[in-house]
Design a protein around this motif. Structure first.
Motif, PDB file in Angstrom:
ATOM      1  N   ASN A 650       0.833  -1.205   0.000  1.00  0.00           N
ATOM      2  CA  ASN A 650       0.000   0.000   0.000  1.00  0.00           C
ATOM      3  C   ASN A 650       0.872   1.260   0.000  1.00  0.00           C
ATOM      4  OD1 ASN A 650      -2.741   1.008   0.002  1.00  0.00           O
ATOM      5  ND2 ASN A 650      -2.309   1.801   2.055  1.00  0.00           N
ATOM      6  N   GLY A 651       2.037   1.186   0.680  1.00  0.00           N
ATOM      7  CA  GLY A 651       2.952   2.320   0.649  1.00  0.00           C
ATOM      8  C   GLY A 651       3.481   2.572  -0.758  1.00  0.00           C
ATOM      9  N   VAL A 652       3.813   1.494  -1.461  1.00  0.00           N
ATOM     10  CA  VAL A 652       4.285   1.642  -2.841  1.00  0.00           C
ATOM     11  C   VAL A 652       3.162   2.193  -3.714  1.00  0.00           C
ATOM     12  CG1 VAL A 652       5.157   0.408  -4.860  1.00  0.00           C
ATOM     13  CG2 VAL A 652       5.974  -0.197  -2.582  1.00  0.00           C
ATOM     14  N   GLY A 657       1.238   5.308  -7.374  1.00  0.00           N
ATOM     15  CA  GLY A 657      -0.109   5.372  -7.930  1.00  0.00           C
ATOM     16  C   GLY A 657      -0.573   3.985  -8.344  1.00  0.00           C
ATOM     17  N   ALA A 658      -1.846   3.764  -8.253  1.00  0.00           N
ATOM     18  CA  ALA A 658      -2.389   2.417  -8.505  1.00  0.00           C
ATOM     19  C   ALA A 658      -2.126   1.919  -9.924  1.00  0.00           C
ATOM     20  CB  ALA A 658      -3.891   2.402  -8.193  1.00  0.00           C
ATOM     21  N   PRO A 659      -2.352   2.730 -10.971  1.00  0.00           N
ATOM     22  CA  PRO A 659      -2.130   2.204 -12.334  1.00  0.00           C
ATOM     23  C   PRO A 659      -0.689   1.772 -12.567  1.00  0.00           C
ATOM     24  CG  PRO A 659      -3.441   4.222 -12.404  1.00  0.00           C
ATOM     25  CD  PRO A 659      -2.917   4.090 -11.011  1.00  0.00           C
ATOM     26  N   ARG A 660       0.282   2.580 -12.104  1.00  0.00           N
ATOM     27  CA  ARG A 660       1.683   2.238 -12.331  1.00  0.00           C
ATOM     28  C   ARG A 660       2.084   1.004 -11.526  1.00  0.00           C
ATOM     29  NH1 ARG A 660       5.818   7.050 -11.745  1.00  0.00           N
ATOM     30  NH2 ARG A 660       4.435   7.826 -13.394  1.00  0.00           N
ATOM     31  N   GLN A 685      -5.819  -3.755   2.119  1.00  0.00           N
ATOM     32  CA  GLN A 685      -4.844  -3.100   2.969  1.00  0.00           C
ATOM     33  C   GLN A 685      -4.669  -3.921   4.247  1.00  0.00           C
ATOM     34  OE1 GLN A 685      -5.465   1.534   2.629  1.00  0.00           O
ATOM     35  NE2 GLN A 685      -7.458   0.539   2.693  1.00  0.00           N
ATOM     36  N   ALA A 686      -3.622  -3.621   4.964  1.00  0.00           N
ATOM     37  CA  ALA A 686      -3.367  -4.361   6.205  1.00  0.00           C
ATOM     38  C   ALA A 686      -4.339  -3.940   7.296  1.00  0.00           C
ATOM     39  CB  ALA A 686      -1.939  -4.131   6.660  1.00  0.00           C
ATOM     40  N   ALA A 717      -9.922  -2.704   0.515  1.00  0.00           N
ATOM     41  CA  ALA A 717      -9.026  -2.155  -0.500  1.00  0.00           C
ATOM     42  C   ALA A 717      -8.973  -0.634  -0.354  1.00  0.00           C
ATOM     43  CB  ALA A 717      -9.494  -2.546  -1.892  1.00  0.00           C
ATOM     44  N   PHE A 718      -7.937  -0.027  -0.908  1.00  0.00           N
ATOM     45  CA  PHE A 718      -7.729   1.412  -0.685  1.00  0.00           C
ATOM     46  C   PHE A 718      -8.871   2.250  -1.241  1.00  0.00           C
ATOM     47  CE2 PHE A 718      -6.216   1.150  -5.010  1.00  0.00           C
ATOM     48  CZ  PHE A 718      -6.460   2.400  -5.560  1.00  0.00           C
TER      49      PHE A 718
END
Length: 935
Positions: A650-652, A657-660, A685-686, A717-718
């Motif tokens: 989630n940090g990454v 960004g989600a698409p990348r 997410q955790a 999920a985020f």
């Protein structure tokens, strides 16, 4: 002989590679249908459009390449196999159109029969045919075999209820009898063919002896040979042609759509079982009942009753019946309860004079009539379950004129004794004189084949010659009865059938040797071996009933095909052959892509769970015992590692960004050889670890909350609109219902064992399961308090092998249904809700309970058709995402008008959210949102 290179080249250009199969594993898998024959196709093609069928037929005609069509492959007489090209239906043949408030329905050939009835149910209508395989067989096969069943008789089969047909002939020509432009074009292009059909019709009707024979034959249920009644029932060539296609088994053309006149599906029904002292009285009662308002009358001889008398749930009186007893299972249906009661009184009065040994009176109670029908439906699998490994179960299908039914039954029983088929049983659709007899048969030696041949010759003489009956009533001629068609019909009718075949298929490319064959020994060739493979699956009869619920069917193998291949591997190994390549292919096709959820066992007539075999095979290659031991002993550490991984991911995501991140993750997965899981926007997410407070002096009733390991690690999920973790939402709902929530000690160390079991580490799985049971006993004060498990797969895992009787374990559905509903008031929401019934919820018997609860919460509820298992299968959604994607390939369209989905498994919800385009949540979210505590 191999297929012509020019043909193969043209097919390669027409059909994408992923829909062409010519490797040894795939061709062997597709070489099996439900019959006791096997042919290995040289090429299997999955077609997705009518145009592909047209082009394939043109190519086949140009090169004289035989082709065979297959829908579900549940046929029993060898009509859906080929040693040339097998054309199977893909996903895009599932269209249906309801017309005139359900009085008609237009169906493509890939629609499963039960699905057609499901969409007709709101109109209290159904299609006429009702074969026993209706939950698996498809419309294309139902029409091509003129399948009937328990209730439809001769009045409501496909031939009698046909309203329109769209077909493709051997030359690729298309005719839609409901489309005037199509009719006009066909008349212009195929006028000579239509003229010839009209001539044959006139000649047949003018031949009074032949016409009378045809009328007599179709007074009975009859699927032996081609449908010659089309030539005397109709004078218009288009009507003749369309009705010839019914029962033609793909030998005259391809059926690409059919329109049925539907029949009433009366909502009120009752069943009774009447046991007569002997066959004679039983069959005389049938002739009386034929004039009464009955919808079904099923005959069961004493052998068939004996075959099920020791099964669980069978009433004790079945064992006590006399040796000559013969029973009738009678059902009546009506539009109103009052009319039904009138009918029941009339029926019982009609047979009151007959001597009766035992009687279960008519009942409208589902528990009673379902038990009676269970007696009938369990007879066939009962024979299959006791057969010797290596033998097959054969179910034959004959018709006697009803007036001589008693003599026919007794003569069949005498043939069983003559040929020493001691396990054989008789049951059937008595109103039509249609009897099924089931026996086990080996084909491993010339002596066994000779015994079978002698028996079938005697049966053919008895039924077709002596009694003027039908050798096939509803199972189709296939290869099984092709050599006996002339014996049953006579030379004139037989030659007429050949004239029709050569007129419509002049090159003989359509399903050769099915229905009509010039080989008098075709029924004794290509007999299917059923070698021992593993005691888990050795009782499999390869019927294919399991296939509609399998998430991997169409991606890799179905349960039936997994068993076929494993049988072949074992047989080859016993012969000393090198099976390493086949086993390497089977690793992915058969083992890695099996969800192992066991839904196949629910559909299997003999209860086989192919997932058990797969888990056993995984256990053989489970070589990381040390790692499994460490994980089992340090589960809390592993759980912390999972949370850390999710937190890092989630940090990454926040950084890139989600698409990348999704694109980068996909690339890393490819580089790793698909060993790394792929991140998607639905990834959870955790969750923070639970802080368990010691029980206080709270006076509220206690409930032990067993939070599954996935619930303890995986939050929303985020992008999910619901950001409250399942743990907190569940605790809030339980407290709303008036409960004090307590947790087991050392919860993060606890696990039901499912992650270990699914990967073949049985010892570690059982150890974790027992550890959890001990903790639950302590937490629930020796079973005093109920236990709420928030994830249905974990509940099932604990219950499957016998839970400690002191524990009261509930999945979310059952707990809400039994413990919370009466404590809550509901205000249903207007927004539509989708429901996914997990495999474990189905196994727990709570499928309808889940749907009923959601209907309290939402005014519109969508249950997507055809999705029986999501294919996420614990962690396979991460490790084998193509299984999840394939299983849910139709989900997005099905739920497009919904804003939310509901389920009872956090991992399932990850895949569901990803492929649906909407968020899926646990059931508690919806219940909590739409309810309040009663005052």
């Amino acid at each position: 002989m191999s297929l012509p290179a020019s043909f193969l080249s043209a097919v390669n250009a027409l059909i994408p590679r992923d829909r062409r199969f010519d490797d040894p594993l795939s061709t062997l898998a597709f070489g099996t249908d439900a019959s006791f024959y096997r042919l290995i196709p040289k090429l299997v093609v999955r077609v997705e459009s009518e145009d592909e069928v047209i082009q394939l037929l043109k190519l086949a005609g140009a090169e004289r390449v035989p082709v065979t069509f297959r829908a579900a492959g549940t046929s029993l007489s060898g009509q859906a196999i080929s040693d040339s090209v097998l054309i199977v239906l893909g996903d895009n043949w599932n269209g249906r159109e309801i017309r005139h408030q359900g009085s008609q329905i237009r169906l493509q050939p890939g629609v499963i029969g039960a699905q057609a009835n499901a969409v007709l149910a709101p109109f209290q209508r159904k299609i006429g045919p009702d074969p026993a395989s209706i939950n698996a067989c498809k419309i294309g096969g139902i029409v091509a075999n003129n399948a009937s069943g328990m209730c439809c008789g001769t009045a409501q089969n496909s031939y009698q209820t046909l309203a329109g047909l769209r077909l493709v002939l051997a030359d690729g020509a298309v005719l839609d009898t409901e489309d005037s432009a199509s009719v006009a074009a066909f008349q212009a292009s195929h006028g000579e063919l239509l003229t010839r059909l009209a001539d044959l019709g006139r000649q047949t009707r003018a031949n009074t002896e032949l016409a009378a024979r045809i009328r007599h034959k179709y007074r009975l249920k009859n699927t032996t040979g081609l449908s010659l009644n089309a030539l005397i029932d109709f004078d218009q060539p288009l009507d003749i042609l369309s009705h010839l296609m019914v029962g033609s088994e793909g030998t005259l053309g391809f059926i690409s759509a059919v329109t049925y006149d539907t029949v009433p599906d009366h909502p009120h029904k009752a069943s009774a079982l009447v046991v007569f002292p002997d066959v004679e009285n039983c069959c005389r009662a049938v002739t009386v009942l034929k004039r009464q308002p009955v919808s079904a009358v099923e005959l069961l001889d004493r052998r068939s009753l004996r075959s099920v008398q020791n099964k669980a749930g069978m009433p004790d009186w079945v064992k006590a019946l006399s040796g000559t007893a013969c029973a009738l299972l009678i059902e009546s249906r009506a539009a109103s309860q009052g009319l039904l009661h009138e009918q029941l009184a009339q029926i019982m009065a009609a047979i009151a004079a007959f001597p009766v040994e035992k009687q279960v009176d008519f009942s409208e109670d589902p528990a009673v009539y379902n038990l009676l029908w269970k007696i009938r439906k369990d007879t066939f699998p009962a024979v299959g379950a006791v057969r010797q490994t290596g033998t097959t179960v054969i179910i034959e299908d004959v018709t006697f004129p009803v007036e001589v039914l008693a003599e026919g039954v007794n003569r069949l029983l005498a043939l069983f004794d003559k040929h020493h088929y001691d396990e054989a049983i008789i049951f059937g659709h008595a109103l039509e004189g249609n009897l099924h007899f089931v026996f086990t048969q080996g084909f491993d030696s010339p002596e066994q084949v000779a015994r079978y041949e002698a028996f079938m010759q005697d049966v053919a003489q008895l039924v077709a010659v002596e009694f003027g009956g039908s050798l096939k009533a509803e199972h189709g001629t296939g290869r099984n009865m092709a050599p006996f068609v002339e014996l049953e019909w006579g030379a004139d009718a037989y030659q007429l059938m050949w004239q029709l075949k050569r007129l419509l298929d002049p090159q003989g490319i359509l399903n050769p040797d099915a229905v009509l064959s010039e080989d008098p020994q075709i029924h004794l060739k290509h007999l299917k071996p059923l070698p021992a493979a593993d005691e888990i699956v050795d009782k499999c009869i390869e019927c294919g009933f399991c296939e509609p619920v399998c998430p991997s069917k169409g991606l890799t193998l179905s349960p039936r095909q997994r068993i076929v291949i494993w049988r072949d591997i074992q047989a080859r190994q016993r012969r000393g052959e090198d099976t390493r390549q086949l086993e390497r292919d089977y690793q992915y096709q058969g083992i890695d892509t099996c969800a192992a959820t066991g839904l196949c066992a629910q559909r299997c007539p003999v209860g086989i769970n192919t997932g058990d075999l797969v888990r056993k095979l995984r256990g053989r290659s489970a070589t990381h015992q040390g790692a499994a031991d460490w994980l089992a002993g340090h589960f809390a550490t592993a759980l912390r590692g999972t949370r850390l991984t999710l937190w890092a991911a989630n940090g990454v995501r926040q950084l890139l960004g989600a698409p990348r991140l999704a694109k980068t993750s996909a690339a890393l997965r490819r580089l790793s050889g698909n060993r790394l899981p792929q991140w998607t926007a639905a990834m959870p997410q955790a969750v923070q670890a639970i802080r368990v407070a010691p029980p206080s002096g709270d006076a509220r009733p206690r409930v032990v909350y067993l939070a599954a390991c996935v619930s303890r690690a995986m939050g929303p999920a985020f992008a999910d609109r619901e950001q409250t973790p399942l743990l907190d939402k569940t605790r809030a709902l339980l407290e709303k219902g008036g409960f004090q929530v307590v947790f087991p000690e050392q919860l993060d160390n606890l696990c039901c064992g499912q992650p270990f079991a699914s990967k073949g580490y049985a010892a570690q799985a059982d150890g974790k399961r027992q550890e959890l049971i001990d903790a639950l006993l302590e937490a629930s004060r020796g079973g005093l308090d109920p236990i709420y498990c928030d994830t249905s797969p974990c509940t099932l895992r604990l219950l499957q092998d016998g839970l400690d009787a002191r524990l009261q374990l509930f999945d979310p559905v059952r707990f809400i249904r039994e413990k919370l509903l009466d404590k809550l008031e509901f205000q249903p929401q207007e927004q539509p809700v989708a429901v996914h019934v997990t495999c474990s919820t189905q196994h727990l018997g709570e499928a309808q309970g889940l749907i009923d609860i959601v209907r309290r919460c939402a005014r519109e509820v969508v249950v997507p058709e055809g999705i029986h298992c999501c294919g996420f299968a614990g962690d396979k959604g991460f490790t084998t995402p193509e299984l999840n994607a394939h299983s849910l390939r139709s989900l997005k369209d099905a739920v497009q008008f919904c804003e939310e989905g509901i389920s009872t498994s956090r991992t399932c919800e990850i895949g569901l959210s990803q492929h649906a385009g909407i968020d899926y949540h646990g059931l508690v979210y919806l219940v909590d949102r739409t309810s309040r505590a009663r005052a």
